[in-house]
Design a protein around this motif. Structure first.
Motif, PDB file in Angstrom:
ATOM      1  N   GLU A 166       0.748  -1.188   0.026  1.00 60.55           N
ATOM      2  CA  GLU A 166      -0.067   0.021  -0.152  1.00 60.55           C
ATOM      3  C   GLU A 166       0.927   1.286  -0.121  1.00 60.55           C
ATOM      4  O   GLU A 166       0.463   2.162  -0.575  1.00 60.55           O
ATOM      5  CB  GLU A 166      -1.162  -0.094   1.126  1.00 60.55           C
ATOM      6  CG  GLU A 166      -1.901  -0.874   0.997  1.00 60.55           C
ATOM      7  CD  GLU A 166      -3.439  -0.836   1.618  1.00 60.55           C
ATOM      8  OE1 GLU A 166      -3.723   0.290   2.229  1.00 60.55           O
ATOM      9  OE2 GLU A 166      -4.057  -1.898   1.881  1.00 60.55           O
ATOM     10  N   ALA A 167       1.933   1.191   0.661  1.00 61.48           N
ATOM     11  CA  ALA A 167       2.877   2.248   0.687  1.00 61.48           C
ATOM     12  C   ALA A 167       3.523   2.593  -0.838  1.00 61.48           C
ATOM     13  O   ALA A 167       3.417   3.600  -1.398  1.00 61.48           O
ATOM     14  CB  ALA A 167       4.185   2.127   1.390  1.00 61.48           C
ATOM     15  N   GLU A 168       3.578   1.403  -1.481  1.00 55.20           N
ATOM     16  CA  GLU A 168       4.161   1.579  -3.063  1.00 55.20           C
ATOM     17  C   GLU A 168       3.181   2.297  -3.663  1.00 55.20           C
ATOM     18  O   GLU A 168       3.118   3.115  -4.432  1.00 55.20           O
ATOM     19  CB  GLU A 168       4.435   0.358  -3.488  1.00 55.20           C
ATOM     20  CG  GLU A 168       5.836  -0.418  -3.277  1.00 55.20           C
ATOM     21  CD  GLU A 168       6.213  -1.591  -4.120  1.00 55.20           C
ATOM     22  OE1 GLU A 168       7.129  -1.723  -4.403  1.00 55.20           O
ATOM     23  OE2 GLU A 168       5.156  -2.335  -4.199  1.00 55.20           O
ATOM     24  N   HIS A 169       1.922   1.784  -3.615  1.00 58.35           N
ATOM     25  CA  HIS A 169       0.926   2.240  -4.502  1.00 58.35           C
ATOM     26  C   HIS A 169       0.415   3.919  -3.843  1.00 58.35           C
ATOM     27  O   HIS A 169       0.063   4.540  -4.823  1.00 58.35           O
ATOM     28  CB  HIS A 169      -0.370   1.240  -4.394  1.00 58.35           C
ATOM     29  CG  HIS A 169      -0.185   0.247  -5.139  1.00 58.35           C
ATOM     30  ND1 HIS A 169      -0.466   0.330  -6.770  1.00 58.35           N
ATOM     31  CD2 HIS A 169       0.425  -1.067  -4.990  1.00 58.35           C
ATOM     32  CE1 HIS A 169      -0.217  -0.904  -7.278  1.00 58.35           C
ATOM     33  NE2 HIS A 169       0.593  -1.741  -6.242  1.00 58.35           N
ATOM     34  N   SER A 170       0.496   4.044  -2.679  1.00 60.67           N
ATOM     35  CA  SER A 170       0.397   5.479  -2.426  1.00 60.67           C
ATOM     36  C   SER A 170       1.259   6.414  -2.890  1.00 60.67           C
ATOM     37  O   SER A 170       0.849   7.434  -3.319  1.00 60.67           O
ATOM     38  CB  SER A 170       0.278   5.556  -0.758  1.00 60.67           C
ATOM     39  OG  SER A 170      -0.640   4.872  -0.134  1.00 60.67           O
ATOM     40  N   GLY A 171       2.589   5.780  -3.008  1.00 59.64           N
ATOM     41  CA  GLY A 171       3.428   6.848  -3.939  1.00 59.64           C
ATOM     42  C   GLY A 171       3.097   6.991  -5.194  1.00 59.64           C
ATOM     43  O   GLY A 171       3.118   8.053  -5.770  1.00 59.64           O
ATOM     44  N   VAL A 172       2.507   6.050  -6.075  1.00 59.18           N
ATOM     45  CA  VAL A 172       1.959   6.157  -7.339  1.00 59.18           C
ATOM     46  C   VAL A 172       0.663   6.989  -7.316  1.00 59.18           C
ATOM     47  O   VAL A 172       0.809   7.958  -8.201  1.00 59.18           O
ATOM     48  CB  VAL A 172       1.628   4.669  -7.747  1.00 59.18           C
ATOM     49  CG1 VAL A 172       0.948   4.926  -8.935  1.00 59.18           C
ATOM     50  CG2 VAL A 172       3.210   3.839  -8.058  1.00 59.18           C
ATOM     51  N   ILE A 173       0.016   6.968  -6.447  1.00 62.49           N
ATOM     52  CA  ILE A 173      -1.164   8.050  -6.337  1.00 62.49           C
ATOM     53  C   ILE A 173      -0.759   9.242  -6.277  1.00 62.49           C
ATOM     54  O   ILE A 173      -1.372  10.202  -6.771  1.00 62.49           O
ATOM     55  CB  ILE A 173      -2.087   7.426  -5.205  1.00 62.49           C
ATOM     56  CG1 ILE A 173      -2.780   6.089  -5.579  1.00 62.49           C
ATOM     57  CG2 ILE A 173      -3.139   8.484  -4.982  1.00 62.49           C
ATOM     58  CD1 ILE A 173      -3.665   5.416  -4.376  1.00 62.49           C
ATOM     59  N   PHE A 174      -0.003   9.746  -5.456  1.00 61.29           N
ATOM     60  CA  PHE A 174       0.691  10.846  -5.325  1.00 61.29           C
ATOM     61  C   PHE A 174       1.566  11.504  -6.264  1.00 61.29           C
ATOM     62  O   PHE A 174       1.302  12.400  -6.714  1.00 61.29           O
ATOM     63  CB  PHE A 174       1.303  11.007  -3.958  1.00 61.29           C
ATOM     64  CG  PHE A 174       0.342  11.242  -2.601  1.00 61.29           C
ATOM     65  CD1 PHE A 174      -0.574  12.068  -2.425  1.00 61.29           C
ATOM     66  CD2 PHE A 174       0.348   9.800  -1.881  1.00 61.29           C
ATOM     67  CE1 PHE A 174      -1.540  12.007  -1.403  1.00 61.29           C
ATOM     68  CE2 PHE A 174      -0.854   9.847  -0.804  1.00 61.29           C
ATOM     69  CZ  PHE A 174      -1.724  11.133  -0.632  1.00 61.29           C
ATOM     70  N   THR A 175       2.106  10.700  -7.210  1.00 66.87           N
ATOM     71  CA  THR A 175       2.645  10.788  -8.202  1.00 66.87           C
ATOM     72  C   THR A 175       1.767  11.417  -9.286  1.00 66.87           C
ATOM     73  O   THR A 175       1.830  12.415 -10.032  1.00 66.87           O
ATOM     74  CB  THR A 175       3.619   9.662  -8.887  1.00 66.87           C
ATOM     75  OG1 THR A 175       4.628   9.534  -7.811  1.00 66.87           O
ATOM     76  CG2 THR A 175       4.023  10.116 -10.007  1.00 66.87           C
ATOM     77  N   TYR A 176       0.495  10.332  -9.448  1.00 62.15           N
ATOM     78  CA  TYR A 176      -0.475  10.661 -10.302  1.00 62.15           C
ATOM     79  C   TYR A 176      -1.217  12.066 -10.216  1.00 62.15           C
ATOM     80  O   TYR A 176      -1.455  12.966 -11.110  1.00 62.15           O
ATOM     81  CB  TYR A 176      -1.641   9.661 -10.306  1.00 62.15           C
ATOM     82  CG  TYR A 176      -1.357   8.527 -10.945  1.00 62.15           C
ATOM     83  CD1 TYR A 176      -0.383   7.930 -11.378  1.00 62.15           C
ATOM     84  CD2 TYR A 176      -2.380   7.450 -10.691  1.00 62.15           C
ATOM     85  CE1 TYR A 176      -0.128   6.762 -11.985  1.00 62.15           C
ATOM     86  CE2 TYR A 176      -2.053   6.205 -11.518  1.00 62.15           C
ATOM     87  CZ  TYR A 176      -1.172   5.929 -12.111  1.00 62.15           C
ATOM     88  OH  TYR A 176      -0.815   4.757 -12.749  1.00 62.15           O
ATOM     89  N   LEU A 177      -1.471  12.448  -8.945  1.00 64.56           N
ATOM     90  CA  LEU A 177      -1.889  13.897  -8.385  1.00 64.56           C
ATOM     91  C   LEU A 177      -0.979  15.082  -9.169  1.00 64.56           C
ATOM     92  O   LEU A 177      -1.606  15.803  -9.734  1.00 64.56           O
ATOM     93  CB  LEU A 177      -2.331  13.816  -7.067  1.00 64.56           C
ATOM     94  CG  LEU A 177      -3.313  12.973  -6.383  1.00 64.56           C
ATOM     95  CD1 LEU A 177      -3.423  13.264  -5.005  1.00 64.56           C
ATOM     96  CD2 LEU A 177      -4.662  13.731  -6.992  1.00 64.56           C
ATOM     97  N   LYS A 178       0.147  14.861  -8.675  1.00 60.25           N
ATOM     98  CA  LYS A 178       1.135  15.823  -9.422  1.00 60.25           C
ATOM     99  C   LYS A 178       0.945  16.013 -10.795  1.00 60.25           C
ATOM    100  O   LYS A 178       1.033  17.170 -11.262  1.00 60.25           O
ATOM    101  CB  LYS A 178       2.660  15.439  -8.884  1.00 60.25           C
ATOM    102  CG  LYS A 178       2.923  15.825  -7.489  1.00 60.25           C
ATOM    103  CD  LYS A 178       4.181  15.874  -6.978  1.00 60.25           C
ATOM    104  CE  LYS A 178       4.415  15.938  -5.653  1.00 60.25           C
ATOM    105  NZ  LYS A 178       5.854  15.924  -5.143  1.00 60.25           N
ATOM    106  N   LEU A 179       1.032  14.927 -11.618  1.00 62.31           N
ATOM    107  CA  LEU A 179       1.131  14.927 -13.058  1.00 62.31           C
ATOM    108  C   LEU A 179      -0.384  15.345 -13.341  1.00 62.31           C
ATOM    109  O   LEU A 179      -0.478  16.239 -14.410  1.00 62.31           O
ATOM    110  CB  LEU A 179       1.123  13.273 -13.529  1.00 62.31           C
ATOM    111  CG  LEU A 179       2.727  12.866 -13.394  1.00 62.31           C
ATOM    112  CD1 LEU A 179       2.651  11.400 -13.762  1.00 62.31           C
ATOM    113  CD2 LEU A 179       3.576  13.577 -14.141  1.00 62.31           C
TER     114      LEU A 179
END
Length: 157
Positions: free
Chosen positions: A140-153
């Motif tokens: 979940e930590a890995e996917h949370s990182g992806v989610i916050f990257t998506y938000l920035k993009l």
């Protein structure tokens, strides 16, 4: 000795953060796929729920608290392109918290007795439900990182 309660607290904190993100994001952002990617925020969150349920419950021979349709929409290898129906945001929000509540009750009740080991894609073997919970927190930590990257993009476009 691993403290299951602490692991659940980590899971709950992660899930609350994702729940709050869902509460403060509009529908469009949750479903928009950033350029160069094949999934969106709602898939990332649903995938976390699905993986935790599969790794904790299914591998323990216990019924999951998600439907087969939910699991199929968010299992590894799926994507929004493979969705038969658009996932319900309210169901995802509900399951984010409800599955942690149920997990805590099931751990206290001692339901996790049997376990079928499996190997994670990173080459680590999960041998029991406690390791599965630890792996879920890492995942979940890995996917949370992806989610916050998506938000920035998504907000920079």
């Amino acid at each position: 000795m691993i403290n299951e309660r602490f692991e659940c607290e980590i899971l709950r904190a992660s899930r609350i953060r994702l729940f709050q993100l869902m509460e403060t994001s509009n529908y469009e952002i949750l479903f928009k796929i950033p350029a160069g990617f094949n999934n969106n925020i709602i898939w990332q969150i649903g995938h976390c729920i699905t993986s935790q349920q599969r790794h904790m419950y299914m591998r323990s021979g216990l019924p999951m608290y998600i439907s087969n349709e939910f699991m199929e929409s968010f299992k590894i290898g799926s994507s929004p392109a493979s969705w038969k129906i658009t996932p319900d945001v309210n169901e995802v929000k509900h399951l984010l918290i409800d599955t942690v509540n149920r997990l805590e009750l099931d751990l206290e009740a001692g339901l996790f007795v049997n376990y079928t080991p499996f190997e994670l894609p990173i080459g680590f073997q999960v041998r029991n439900h406690v390791q599965a919970l630890q792996a879920a927190n890492y995942h979940e930590a890995e996917h949370s990182g992806v989610i916050f990257t998506y938000l920035k993009l998504l907000f920079n476009n």
